[in-house]
Design a protein around this motif. Sequence first.
Motif, PDB file in Angstrom:
ATOM      1  N   MET B 267       0.820  -1.198   0.000  1.00  0.00           N
ATOM      2  CA  MET B 267       0.000   0.000   0.000  1.00  0.00           C
ATOM      3  C   MET B 267       0.860   1.256   0.000  1.00  0.00           C
ATOM      4  N   VAL B 270       2.144   1.732  -3.488  1.00  0.00           N
ATOM      5  CA  VAL B 270       1.116   2.084  -4.463  1.00  0.00           C
ATOM      6  C   VAL B 270       0.582   3.498  -4.224  1.00  0.00           C
ATOM      7  N   GLY B 306      -8.210  -0.317   2.653  1.00  0.00           N
ATOM      8  CA  GLY B 306      -8.685  -1.098   1.509  1.00  0.00           C
ATOM      9  C   GLY B 306      -9.446  -0.234   0.517  1.00  0.00           C
ATOM     10  N   VAL B 307     -10.339   0.587   1.052  1.00  0.00           N
ATOM     11  CA  VAL B 307     -11.138   1.442   0.176  1.00  0.00           C
ATOM     12  C   VAL B 307     -10.238   2.438  -0.547  1.00  0.00           C
ATOM     13  N   LEU B 309      -7.154   2.080  -1.285  1.00  0.00           N
ATOM     14  CA  LEU B 309      -6.387   1.348  -2.297  1.00  0.00           C
ATOM     15  C   LEU B 309      -7.202   1.204  -3.583  1.00  0.00           C
ATOM     16  N   ILE B 310      -8.453   0.811  -3.444  1.00  0.00           N
ATOM     17  CA  ILE B 310      -9.310   0.676  -4.626  1.00  0.00           C
ATOM     18  C   ILE B 310      -9.491   2.043  -5.282  1.00  0.00           C
ATOM     19  N   MET B 313      -6.491   3.161  -7.237  1.00  0.00           N
ATOM     20  CA  MET B 313      -6.325   2.440  -8.499  1.00  0.00           C
ATOM     21  C   MET B 313      -7.347   2.890  -9.535  1.00  0.00           C
ATOM     22  N   VAL B 314      -8.565   3.195  -9.066  1.00  0.00           N
ATOM     23  CA  VAL B 314      -9.602   3.590 -10.011  1.00  0.00           C
ATOM     24  C   VAL B 314      -9.399   5.036 -10.461  1.00  0.00           C
TER      25      VAL B 314
END
Lengths: 297, 373, 269
Positions: B267, B270, B306-307, B309-310, B313-314
Amino acid sequence: MTQLLWNGLFVGSFYALIALGYSMVYGIIKLLNFAHGDLYMLGAFIGYAMLSSVGVIPASMSITALLIVLLLTMIISGGIGVGIERLAYRPLRGSPRLAVLITAVGASFTLEYGVSAIAGPNPRVFPVRLQGETFDILGARVSAPQIVLMVIAVLLMLSLNSYIQRTSMGRAMRAIALDPKGSLLMGINVNKVITWTFFIGSALAGAAGVMAGAYYGKIDFLMGFIIGLKAFTAAVIGGIGNIKGAMLGGLLLGLLEAFGSQWLGGEWRDVFTFAVLIAFLTLKPTGLLGERVTERV
Amino acid sequence: MSENVDSSTAPRLIGKPASVVSRLFESKQLGWAGFAIAVIFPFLVANNYAMNIATTAVIFILLASGLNIVVGYCGLLDLGYIAFMAVGAYTAGIVSKAWELPILFTIPAVLLMTVLAGLIIGAPTLRLRSDYLAIVTLGFGEIIRLTANNLTITGGPSGIYGIPGVELFGLDLSSPVMFYFFCVVVVSLLVLGSARLGKSRLGRAWRFVREDEDAAEAMGIHTYKVKLAAYIFGAMWGGIGGMLFAAHLSAISPQSFVFLQSALVLMAVVLGGMGNTRGVVVGAVVISLLPEFLRDMGNLRYVIFGVVLIAVMVLRPQGFWPTRAYEPEKAGPDRDGHDQDDGGSGPGAHGRKRSRREHRKVTSSGQERGENA
Amino acid sequence: MSPLLEVSDLQIAFGGVKAVNGLSFSADAGEIVSVIGPNGAGKTSAFNCITGFYKPVSGHVKVDGKDITGKRPAVIAATGVTRTFQNLRLFPDLTVLDNVRGGMHLYGGQNALDALFHTPRYRKSEEYFTAEAHRWLDFVGYKGGRGIPVRNLAYGQQRQVEMARAMARKAKLVLLDEPGAGLNHSEKRELLELCRKIRDLGAAVVLIEHDMSVVMEVSERVVVMNFGKEIADGTPAEVKKNPAVIEAYLGKEDEPERGADAQKEEGES
């Protein structure tokens, strides 16, 4: 010996149920859905929530109640799987693989810790515990719940198989797996098919979760992690993307594990499983039933 | 266009004119500034608790910069990176206790074992497709942890206790503040090292592999060897991180090396910006300190991770502080200096930037070539 | 004296389909050889096999007398082979200069320790790489920005960068897979000049091209492929008159143009 066989097949049928979802999704959009194992965990918790909200269930009704809960859980976890696809994966379709994989890790994380934030980090005891007499079949001790669960698993797999083979949606799934662009040109609603794929895969994982909860009696928010990895192993053994392969791989992995842990000792079981995964990927990455795909340059 | 942005939303810097802020971000002195902040910190807050957290954060930076070599430069998703840290920590712990050695004397053994682990994990898996690689590294991470859990030499589930602190030339550096300084120095050097590797011939080869493996092969880059090299460097950074971790806590156990840790390091890489060392360092600091501030939230904080991270990426797959593909453009021997088409950047702005870069080129010849640091 | 590139009885199969079925041809240093043929004749497959991306079922590829059949692409590249791809294969997020440096990996000149300690060797080799990158960009006539990511470039410029990268390999054998696809007329003219310049460096140039005018003008020799094998091999004038070639192309006058447009779209997407 027969005991090991039976145990292996029993555990293997769980693996197979989860591996199916992995394999279907991979076959259709070439995505490793890391969150898939967590849908199994989620299924267990949804079943838990439903059963405990009902209150005390008389023992005679437990199978009926369980079946109803199983069905509802499948619908809910299927819906959640679809939601994940919509929110996390669909916006990234066509992005580099790395980005999609990282998103999948994020989704898995969100589910795991979301459940732990709601239900608490400690294991929960499943309200319904399947109990029953045990029989001796060819020298193996087989319990009634095991047979019930095995029958459910086999029924689910058989109906999935005929769904894929017989219905037009199933045909569309196979078509997209072969050639997504071509399917789009042929007028197949690719998004709809992908949605269904996620729904079915997640529903099966959710079902496996409820069944595992009822059988083992204990559930926790990380229970999907290892089993997800194992289901992936099963999918790889059978040939990822191949439905029958996933079933075969699941059963085979169950057997391998049963014999492997007999041989090495229970504490090495998972190590053995992952070693099998690595060996398969290295030596036969297409699996037993997978086809070789030539990548075009 | 991007003059008034704060550091958390750094402008997207691909082929666009540099703003004051982004110029600051690209400044060579930034590394020194970060180092200075790290050194000054204990003089501002000097309690043991703060030192403890700061040391953990610094070690976490090292892990992130090591994983950045694998994921950021080379584009290989490693989901079991913490395994290398485990190998380093256990090697340091076992060797130092078995032979009663000062922990720094275990460095050769730590490097040897982590390189070996990198080879064992990498050799069979790096031929695989990228998504298979991800899940296999996950499996390997679990194998290492379970093995540590099952063996007696690693102390089983309870792990290893009483690992000595750091001692250098007879000087005891095991006090929280001294150990912190020691970590800052070691980690700074290794972070600099990973940045330099990224700008070298090998680092370019990593990027070529990340961008297009076939094209890289066609240019004579043995992609398998190059990937293995990335893996091994990543493993060594992780191993040193493990050694520092062991010296820091003086006790290690398999619970320290669960998947959650691998995911957190990933994480950091990223969110910070894959491939950009500066972004990764900031990402690591944020990821390692945030849980301290969000302690009351319990596991909900990981949901947020987690959210995020998504969402990253989006919405912003290049991370908050992305790699800036730009480099000084020294005029070629027979170029007349005009840029007919430079991909949408305004001509005036481009000229301005170019002169600045040429200036830098003069002041620090040869060092400015890589596109990120 | 054996030719620089010698392909003999090459066969490649995908599943049951023979994409290349007994292809033989050769190319000498200082020569431009064009490989032409209808779509699906196996031209690109043959290229991919020569450069190691496909493994042949049978047959041999020799470069400079050395058998390189079935070797890994990187190993083949190291023996002195370079190529471009039908659908541009650049490193999209890297700068123009870095892309060209991609062709220089085999120059060596520094190792990881040099990079870690910024030794003089490191500095010198980096300076050399940059100078060479500029030199090859000049060689191909590239006039755009050089420090910006290639994804921002126009298509024609991307083609030039790919060419510069291939040339930076300094190979004896240069394989160009439809270098003219998607280029406009004047860009094609420049390409012709460039091919000649490469030949004059002493390399053997083998190119796949659909545009007959380009083929006829630039090549010393033309190899015509159909159904996976060569049906003619000779000078442009000879090939033009060959009945087998006329048959293969009969009624396909508009095919090359359409093919080129399709390539362009694919390359840009």
